[in-house]
Design a protein around this motif. Structure first.
Motif, mmCIF file in Angstrom:
data_model
loop_
_atom_site.group_PDB
_atom_site.id
_atom_site.type_symbol
_atom_site.label_atom_id
_atom_site.label_comp_id
_atom_site.label_asym_id
_atom_site.label_seq_id
_atom_site.Cartn_x
_atom_site.Cartn_y
_atom_site.Cartn_z
ATOM 1 N N ALA A 146 1.028 -0.656 0.070
ATOM 2 C CA ALA A 146 -0.315 -0.213 -0.189
ATOM 3 C C ALA A 146 1.045 1.438 -0.229
ATOM 4 N N LEU A 147 1.875 0.577 0.985
ATOM 5 C CA LEU A 147 3.275 2.458 0.896
ATOM 6 C C LEU A 147 3.640 2.973 -0.130
ATOM 7 N N LEU A 148 3.878 1.630 -1.255
ATOM 8 C CA LEU A 148 4.406 1.795 -2.424
ATOM 9 C C LEU A 148 3.744 2.447 -2.993
ATOM 10 N N THR A 149 2.354 2.109 -4.057
ATOM 11 C CA THR A 149 2.202 2.209 -4.216
ATOM 12 C C THR A 149 1.096 3.443 -3.968
ATOM 13 N N PHE A 150 1.303 4.243 -2.863
ATOM 14 C CA PHE A 150 1.057 5.825 -3.153
ATOM 15 C C PHE A 150 2.277 6.284 -3.046
ATOM 16 N N VAL B 286 3.882 6.180 -5.284
ATOM 17 C CA VAL B 286 3.741 5.940 -7.147
ATOM 18 C C VAL B 286 3.127 6.708 -7.296
ATOM 19 N N LEU B 287 1.823 6.870 -6.976
ATOM 20 C CA LEU B 287 0.556 7.347 -7.603
ATOM 21 C C LEU B 287 1.083 8.871 -6.781
ATOM 22 N N ARG B 288 1.734 9.090 -6.405
ATOM 23 C CA ARG B 288 2.131 10.725 -5.390
ATOM 24 C C ARG B 288 2.821 11.498 -6.439
ATOM 25 N N LEU B 289 3.787 10.202 -6.249
ATOM 26 C CA LEU B 289 4.645 10.866 -8.081
ATOM 27 C C LEU B 289 4.754 10.926 -9.207
ATOM 28 N N VAL B 290 3.252 10.579 -9.371
ATOM 29 C CA VAL B 290 3.259 10.511 -10.765
ATOM 30 C C VAL B 290 1.917 11.628 -10.766
ATOM 31 N N ASN B 291 1.665 11.825 -10.258
ATOM 32 C CA ASN B 291 0.932 12.802 -9.854
ATOM 33 C C ASN B 291 -0.117 13.429 -10.664
ATOM 34 N N ARG B 292 -1.032 12.224 -10.490
ATOM 35 C CA ARG B 292 -2.257 12.364 -11.734
ATOM 36 C C ARG B 292 -3.620 11.916 -10.649
ATOM 37 N N TYR B 293 -3.096 10.554 -9.994
ATOM 38 C CA TYR B 293 -5.353 10.382 -10.220
ATOM 39 C C TYR B 293 -4.498 10.027 -8.206
ATOM 40 N N THR C 130 -2.845 5.890 5.268
ATOM 41 C CA THR C 130 -3.277 5.318 5.985
ATOM 42 C C THR C 130 -3.429 4.012 6.621
ATOM 43 N N LEU C 131 -3.812 2.946 6.044
ATOM 44 C CA LEU C 131 -3.950 2.036 5.950
ATOM 45 C C LEU C 131 -2.791 1.244 5.687
ATOM 46 N N GLY C 132 -1.985 1.326 4.588
ATOM 47 C CA GLY C 132 -0.496 0.694 4.549
ATOM 48 C C GLY C 132 0.483 0.623 6.065
ATOM 49 N N LEU C 133 0.160 2.189 6.781
ATOM 50 C CA LEU C 133 0.888 2.197 8.300
ATOM 51 C C LEU C 133 -0.185 1.288 9.451
ATOM 52 N N GLY C 134 -0.871 1.701 9.025
ATOM 53 C CA GLY C 134 -2.187 0.703 9.671
ATOM 54 C C GLY C 134 -1.849 -1.045 9.974
ATOM 55 N N TRP C 135 -1.384 -2.021 8.806
ATOM 56 C CA TRP C 135 -1.486 -2.960 8.487
ATOM 57 C C TRP C 135 0.573 -3.403 9.193
ATOM 58 N N LEU C 136 0.971 -2.689 8.803
ATOM 59 C CA LEU C 136 2.477 -2.872 9.167
ATOM 60 C C LEU C 136 1.778 -2.353 10.783
#
Length: 380
Positions: A235-239, A241-248, A282-288
């Motif tokens: 989840a954190l890696l997906t976050f 990537v999406l944040r760096l792409v900055n599109r969606y 938030t869920l990524g950190l929650g799972w960890l």
């Protein structure tokens, strides 16, 4: 499975629930005692101090993790004493209706001290209640369909952002409840504020319900923790990537003049309703955290708070209101007609004091729940 292993397996859930509720307490202290420096979501960075920004940011983990654990708790409820799926559905529907009623009455009174306020705020308890009602229906679907629906809601709801309705259109009220934070004017003397549009929260609760098999008796702790870590890291890696792409998945971030400004913009996410990127972080950190708390022994006192979440939620609201009224009476209202603290560190200090005051009653009620079979205690 031996009782001590079961207790370790489930106490990590209560401990994480207690931790996020402690952070929620900090944010509610801010709402009562630092309202003269109110923040929006996303925050306006040039008018929000660094310490206030990170204080508000810390509270972002509360609602998503709590709703996720509520879904997990629904699955665990259905596994006890031969309960059927119908039993779980009835329990969720009853609990959901009770929470909605509490939001409209007891919770709103705690904030407004009015039996007939001109504006009712439909906040997190309302959203949890509606999500429980939705889950009571969704749990009848095949598990693959539930999984697909959870992903579709959480990942796809931002595609609906452009969809808008005017107050005169038939779709305005249901859309305000589901996805668009709005004001619903029921009469000249009563307005509803849909602070927590519920659609993404339904997806998060359903995701929590789907986590349930990880907590079956007999599941190896190492295997469960490995899956939680993989889910959290993914989840954190997906976050990222999406944040760096900055599109969606949220509004774009911009590079600032300093590294700190860039970091703040990068982490400045949309909570109302929670964007895909907000959910992933938030869920990524929650799972960890859930995986880590099953290994760690520290913070066991948080179990007692997490075991009686509704009691803590209602109790701390009324305690904060009482403290605010007393302080306003003693020290006066010197911030635009309100009493307010002067520094963010004081918000954290006051929250620590309130947490200490609430810990004793929470511990006593949690122990009573363990000893008693009274059904009404389960609602706390």
């Amino acid at each position: 499975m031996p009782p001590d292993v079961t207790r370790v397996r489930l106490s990590s859930i209560d401990r994480l629930r207690g931790a996020v509720m402690a952070l929620m307490l900090v944010d509610h202290v801010r709402e009562y005692f630092f309202l003269h420096q109110q923040v929006s979501d996303p925050m306006v960075l040039n008018s929000t101090s660094v310490e206030l920004f990170f204080t508000r940011l810390s509270s972002h983990f509360c609602a998503p993790v709590f709703v996720l654990l509520t879904g997990l708790g629904a699955w665990l409820y259905g596994q006890k004493n031969g309960r059927t799926r119908r039993d779980t559905a009835v329990f969720l529907a009853q609990r959901g209706l009770i929470l909605i009623a509490l939001e409209l009455t007891v919770v709103n009174f705690a904030w407004s001290l009015s039996l007939s306020p001109p504006k009712l705020y439909l906040q997190v308890i309302w959203a949890i209640g509606l999500s429980m009602l939705a889950l009571s229906a969704l749990l009848w679907l095949p598990r693959p369909v539930q999984a697909a629906l959870a992903v579709l809601i959480m990942a796809g709801h931002n595609l609906l952002d452009p969809l808008q309705f005017t107050p005169q259109e038939a779709g305005f009220i249901p859309w305000a409840i589901l996805h668009d934070r709005s004001l619903i004017e029921l009469s000249p003397s009563l307005t509803l504020r849909t602070s927590y549009p519920v659609l993404p929260w339904i997806g998060i609760m359903l995701a929590g319900y789907l986590m349930g098999p990880l907590y079956r008796p007999g599941v190896a702790a190492a295997w469960r923790q490995r899956w939680l870590v993989w889910g959290g890291v993914g989840a954190l890696l997906t976050f990222a990537v999406l944040r760096l792409v900055n599109r969606y998945g949220d509004h774009p971030w911009v590079a600032g003049a300093t590294l700190l400004e860039s970091v703040r913009s990068f982490l400045n996410l949309t909570k109302y309703p929670p964007s895909l990127q907000f959910i992933l972080l938030t869920l990524g950190l929650g799972w960890l955290a859930l995986a880590g708390l099953e290994r760690l022994k520290a913070g066991a006192w948080l179990d007692r708070i997490g075991a009686v979440p509704l009691f803590f939620y209602l109790g701390h609201l009324y305690l904060l209101q009482a403290l605010y009224q007393w302080m306003a009476w003693v020290f006066g209202t010197h911030h635009a007609g309100r009493f307010g603290l002067d520094a963010v560190w004081q918000v954290w200090a006051l929250a620590a004091g309130v947490l200490w005051l609430m810990a004793g009653p929470c511990r006593a009620l949690a122990q009573l729940k363990q000893r008693s079979q009274a059904r009404w205690l389960s609602y706390f």
